[in-house]
Scaffold this active site. Structure first.
Site, PDB file in Angstrom:
ATOM      1  N   GLY A 124     -18.844 -40.905 -51.115  1.00  0.00           N
ATOM      2  CA  GLY A 124     -18.243 -40.193 -52.248  1.00  0.00           C
ATOM      3  C   GLY A 124     -18.755 -40.602 -53.612  1.00  0.00           C
ATOM      4  N   GLY A 125     -19.797 -41.416 -53.660  1.00  0.00           N
ATOM      5  CA  GLY A 125     -20.313 -41.874 -54.953  1.00  0.00           C
ATOM      6  C   GLY A 125     -20.743 -40.710 -55.839  1.00  0.00           C
ATOM      7  N   CYS A 183     -32.542 -41.304 -50.757  1.00  0.00           N
ATOM      8  CA  CYS A 183     -32.827 -42.649 -51.273  1.00  0.00           C
ATOM      9  C   CYS A 183     -33.981 -43.213 -50.455  1.00  0.00           C
ATOM     10  CB  CYS A 183     -31.601 -43.554 -51.274  1.00  0.00           C
ATOM     11  SG  CYS A 183     -30.897 -43.856 -49.668  1.00  0.00           S
ATOM     12  N   ASP A 204     -20.027 -30.843 -39.873  1.00  0.00           N
ATOM     13  CA  ASP A 204     -21.460 -31.025 -39.637  1.00  0.00           C
ATOM     14  C   ASP A 204     -22.206 -29.974 -40.453  1.00  0.00           C
ATOM     15  OD1 ASP A 204     -24.056 -30.968 -38.686  1.00  0.00           O
ATOM     16  OD2 ASP A 204     -23.475 -31.358 -36.609  1.00  0.00           O
ATOM     17  N   CYS A 246     -23.318 -33.771 -47.878  1.00  0.00           N
ATOM     18  CA  CYS A 246     -23.322 -35.064 -47.169  1.00  0.00           C
ATOM     19  C   CYS A 246     -22.729 -36.071 -48.137  1.00  0.00           C
ATOM     20  CB  CYS A 246     -24.745 -35.443 -46.780  1.00  0.00           C
ATOM     21  SG  CYS A 246     -25.482 -34.317 -45.585  1.00  0.00           S
TER      22      CYS A 246
END
Ligand SMILES: C[S@@+](CC[C@H](N)C(=O)[O-])C[C@H]1O[C@@H](n2cnc3c(N)ncnc32)[C@H](O)[C@@H]1O
Length: 458
Positions: A281-282, A396, A326, A277
């Site tokens: 792109g961090g 998070c 997905d 996921c």
């Protein structure tokens, strides 16, 4: 792009420049959040870029006003409810946002009442019309007469958790979720208070040495990630290394989450990593920077525009493949990867400091569908990794159902073993949440990231 224009109201263009620039910008953020579900952390920088006439000081004040008003919405609305004869939901939404903006300045910033009231009345006249300005004037005078936040909290008479919720700007259900995740009462208030202040900007040094980034930015090294630099404030977009992609804005907790995958002990081949996921792109960016030679990264996201952001963030990186896919119905073959990062979609309750409106947008009903998705994604992550390979599951959010609940269920499988997280970060104190890891704003100065590491044993 602002509310009044979008709503098709006649709005004399000549009037807006005469309105207070910082307060107007803060209002435009509130309006974007209320009327079109904008994200403040994306809309505000965009508005500041479009309004170069705002001085640095004005931009800082606009940020404080917009973020503070969004965070304090619950308390502001509790105060306003007693001062307006109609239910707040029946007010013109623009008037409600203006009342919140004025009330925030009075109760939290202690802006002198004449300045807070007069400027908000002026904004109301310019944005909504003279008719509404009388109401705003009358209500804000009553807010000013009631004193500061402490005096208002006493007057509202809330007790126990309801008082804690109002005092720390959290909805009650989030207070309950944080208590549950902390597992004790002792730190709850400190945790919620730390979640109610503007965080420092964290940078990650990806293709630049950390010392060089410290020098360029004027920041200081982050305490936990060897790639982190913390800035007290300012616009990181002005830094050449951020503009070039050599560095990026990334919470230090998110950096540790990516490092968890890279540091996990692994026997046998180590050549194929999956970021399931990945958008925007961090974490993929940091994984690409720390991978050993010869590792190929596949970065996937279900949302095409998020996959595009990954491709943009990783442009020029060799051996990175970006897919729109997905994760619950993956196009890759089972057991294709040695390491898999699952940075699962979640409520985001651990990143509320950076997304001030999210605490009021999310509801407890959001949790269960996300838990179902997280469970399905973790199932695929475990079948995507080879026997002996590792899966890092991170969110998070500290919410117990999204974290311990999801991982405990998978850890109960016969082919899965839990690898303790805290041992991989010996310098980070108070990280262990059982065998998993949990960062907290009040302990670590990071977002409240949850991290777990699983190995597929057969
Ligand atoms: C927490 S964000 C990832 C943040 C990212 N890892 C980073 O560090 O920049 C979760 C991402 O999961 C994606 N997502 C949601 N459902 C998905 C699914 N079924 N399969 C793959 N990606 C999904 C969302 O589009 C979102 O980009």
């Amino acid at each position: 792009m602002t509310g009044p224009q979008r709503r098709g109201r006649r709005h004399p263009a000549t009037r807006r420049p005469r309105l207070d620039g910082a307060r107007l910008t803060a209002y435009d953020v509130l309006d974007g959040v209320s009327s079109r579900a904008a994200y403040a952390n994306l809309l505000l920088p965009q508005l500041l870029r479009e309004r170069p006439e705002l001085q640095e000081r004005d931009a800082a004040f606009a940020t404080q006003l917009a973020y503070g008003t969004l965070r304090a919405r619950g308390t502001l609305d509790a105060i306003l409810t007693g001062l307006v004869s109609r239910p707040l939901a029946e007010l013109d939404p623009r008037v409600l946002d203006l009342l919140r903006l004025g009330a925030y300045q009075l109760i939290d910033l202690r802006v002198p009442s004449h300045a807070a009231v007069d400027t908000t009345v002026g904004l109301t006249r310019g944005i909504v019309g003279t008719g509404a300005s009388g109401l705003v004037n009358a209500v804000l005078r009553k807010v000013a007469a009631g004193g500061d936040r402490a005096q208002w909290l006493a007057a509202l008479g809330a007790e126990g958790d309801d008082r804690l919720a109002l005092a720390t700007d959290h909805p009650r259900w989030i207070v309950d979720a944080w208590r549950d995740a902390l597992g004790s009462e002792d730190e709850l208030e400190a945790a919620l208070l730390a979640d109610d202040v503007a965080p420092e900007v964290h940078l990650v040094a990806r293709r630049i040495g950390r010392e060089a980034l410290v020098e360029e930015s004027g920041g200081s090294p982050g305490p936990w990630s060897p790639f982190a630099v913390r800035l007290p404030g300012g616009d990181p977009g002005r830094l050449a290394s951020v503009r070039s992609g050599a560095a990026a804005v990334q919470d230090e907790g998110s950096q540790l989450a990516a490092l968890l995958l890279a540091r996990a002990p692994l026997e046998g081949p180590d050549a194929a990593w999956l970021d399931m996921c990945a958008g925007p792109g961090g974490k993929t960016g940091l994984l690409a920077a720390v991978r050993p030679d010869g590792v190929r990264i596949t970065a996937a996201d279900r949302a095409p525009h998020r996959a595009e952001l990954v491709a943009k963030a990783l442009a020029g990186e060799p051996d990175v493949e970006v897919l729109t896919a997905d994760g619950t119905r993956p196009p890759w073959a089972p057991a294709s990867f040695d390491r898999v990062l699952l940075d699962a979609p979640c409520t985001g309750l651990g990143a509320l400091r950076r997304r001030p409106e999210v605490r009021w947008r999310r509801t407890a009903d959001d949790v269960h569908p996300l838990v179902e998705l997280q469970t399905a994604l973790l199932d695929t992550a475990l079948s995507s990794v080879r026997v002996g390979g590792v899966v890092a599951y991170v969110t998070c959010s500290p919410h117990t159902a999204e974290t311990v609940g999801v991982v405990d269920a998978a850890a109960g499988r016969e082919d899965v073993e839990v690898i303790p997280v805290a041992a991989l970060f010996p310098d980070v104190p108070d990280l262990a949440r059982g065998a998993y890891g949990q960062l907290w704003p009040h302990r670590h100065g990071t977002d409240a990231m949850f991290m777990a590491l699983l190995r597929r044993t057969r």
